[in-house]
Design an enzyme around this catalytic site. Structure first.
Site, mmCIF file in Angstrom:
data_model
loop_
_atom_site.group_PDB
_atom_site.id
_atom_site.type_symbol
_atom_site.label_atom_id
_atom_site.label_comp_id
_atom_site.label_asym_id
_atom_site.label_seq_id
_atom_site.Cartn_x
_atom_site.Cartn_y
_atom_site.Cartn_z
ATOM 1 N N THR A 374 23.543 -40.869 22.348
ATOM 2 C CA THR A 374 22.406 -40.112 22.852
ATOM 3 C C THR A 374 21.205 -41.039 22.949
ATOM 4 O OG1 THR A 374 20.980 -38.179 22.495
ATOM 5 C CG2 THR A 374 21.754 -39.335 20.533
ATOM 6 N N HIS A 426 29.630 -38.770 5.932
ATOM 7 C CA HIS A 426 29.857 -39.474 4.672
ATOM 8 C C HIS A 426 31.116 -39.000 3.961
ATOM 9 C CE1 HIS A 426 28.885 -42.226 1.628
ATOM 10 N NE2 HIS A 426 27.625 -41.926 1.404
#
Length: 453
Positions: A374, A426
């Protein structure tokens, strides 16, 4: 002979669509394959062509109304003998919607206008007729069979939700995406504990205080002058997808500063010849796409997804490129990006962006992405913390490229610089691995050597 216009199924997991705009009105002549109306689904906005030539005689679904796939939304009469401004809906038509809410003139750009039909043209379903069959056959819902789409089942699996606890509001008790998201927003309902046997003493010194009820924000709660504008279907879908992503992935973002001297010089020196030879502008996006592909080749975990306790490594490198529209955001996908050279990547990016803005994307062109880029930098943003596009595990945000004072060889120099922000999941990617990935992206850009002509 009348021809039924149905809500198309734009993909296997799409069970419903929203009519965002009628491009023709009752009584208009339409040609076969001429754009008739616009729809918005979970994955893509599209213009739907007319299935036949003739006169649009009936519109059975108002703008901003959501219906299941295969429901009849309009009728076209080939001999124009049956033009009407209303009437009863056929068996497969959806129930009549509530009165449409007209968006005020100051609404956000691209918000669909309210229906131009008056109340006399709203379809009414006769009680003796049965509702239409949707993507699945209508069957009564019991304790052993739960009707839902693949998308709903995926959301339920990712959030450990028992669909038996979700109330379906769709046809025949079918659970829609709206139902599962509403269930997640409320959270699991814990049944009250049974009262202990015998009398229970209540301390007099501690009177029970009534707890304020939690209520959703409503227009009545707004103080002072205000304007209430309903979300567009695309805006609602983006909101749902972003909240789902934050709920699903453990988001962490790392930011790197990258010197763009070589890329900047390559683009400035070869832009004119590139456009003359290939008929398209030389933008920065293909440079970042090629750098991301090289980093993914070295660290394939960034081209993966999570399924329960399993990590699925994808063989195809399909890079999604976020494209800003007047009505929101869409992410078309450059398929097999690892097999394309610079020119191939540039052509694919330009083509997808142009067709995204003109609403001419196919369903499969917004499916199957494995990594997303993006670029808020085109609007001046230095960097942000982008939200991962599920079910991917990472997204790269590109900040504005601007000249800044930096230290080179113990001297102050002016260089074109950019911040790159990588948000990663994560659950499967640690900070050290994310930084190594970004070191590779930084190296490719700062030492750019690939020919663009």
């Amino acid at each position: 002979m009348p021809t039924n216009v149905i809500m198309p199924q734009m993909g296997e997991s799409i069970a419903e669509g929203t009519v965002t705009k009628w491009l023709k009105k009752i009584g208009d002549k339409v040609e076969r394959d001429e754009p008739l109306f616009e729809i918005s689904t979970d994955k893509v906005d599209a213009e739907i062509p007319s299935p036949a030539a003739g006169i649009l005689t009936r519109i059975l679904v108002n703008e901003n109304q959501t219906v299941e796939v295969n429901a009849i939304v309009a009728e076209i009469d080939g001999d124009s003998s049956g033009v009407t401004t209303g009437g009863q809906a056929p068996a497969q038509a959806a129930p009549p919607p509530p009165a449409p809410v007209s968006a005020p003139d100051g609404s956000a750009a691209g918000s669909p206008a309210s229906s131009s039909q008056d109340s006399s043209s709203a379809p009414t379903a006769p009680s003796e007729e049965k509702p239409a069959a949707a993507a699945e056959p209508v069957q009564p819902t019991d304790g052993h069979k739960i009707r839902s789409s693949p998308l709903v089942r995926r959301i339920a699996k990712e959030n450990h939700v028992d669909l038996a606890q979700v109330k379906g509001t769709g046809l025949g008790g079918r659970i829609s995406k709206k139902d599962i998201l509403a269930h997640l927003a409320v959270g699991p309902v814990t049944p009250p504990l049974p009262a202990p046997p015998g009398p229970v003493a209540v301390p007099r010194a501690v009177p029970a205080e009534p707890q304020p009820a939690r209520t959703a924000a409503s227009p009545a709660a707004v103080t002072g002058p205000a304007q209430v504008v309903p979300m567009t279907p695309m805006r609602k879908q983006i909101a749902e997808h972003m909240v789902l992503s934050r709920r699903t992935s453990a988001h962490v973002t790392t930011v790197f500063e990258v010197e763009m001297t070589r890329v900047h010089a390559t683009r400035a020196g070869q832009a004119a010849e590139f456009e003359r030879r290939n008929g398209l502008k030389l933008t920065y996006t293909p440079f970042f796409l090629r750098a991301a592909v090289e980093a993914i080749k070295q660290y394939p975990i960034f081209n993966a997804s999570v399924d329960g306790d399993n990590v699925i490594y994808k063989r195809d490198v399909n890079i999604g490129i976020a494209v800003a529209l007047e009505t929101g955001l869409i992410v078309p996908v450059v398929k097999h990006a690892d097999e394309k050279n610079f020119l191939g990547a540039a052509r694919a990016v330009a083509d997808l962006a142009e067709r995204a803005r003109s609403k001419r994307l196919n369903f499969d062109e917004v499916q199957g992405g494995t990594f997303t880029i993006t670029n808020p930098g085109v609007f001046g943003s230095l960097f942000g913390t982008p939200i991962i596009n599920q079910p991917q595990v990472a997204i790269l945000g590109v900040g504005a490229i601007e000249k800044r004072a930096v230290v080179r060889n113990d001297a102050i120099a002016i260089r074109p610089m950019a911040y790159l922000a990588l948000s990663f999941d994560h659950r499967v990617i640690d900070g050290a691995m994310a930084d190594q990935f970004m070191v590779k992206v930084k190296s490719v850009l700062e030492e750019w050597s690939e020919a663009v002509l």
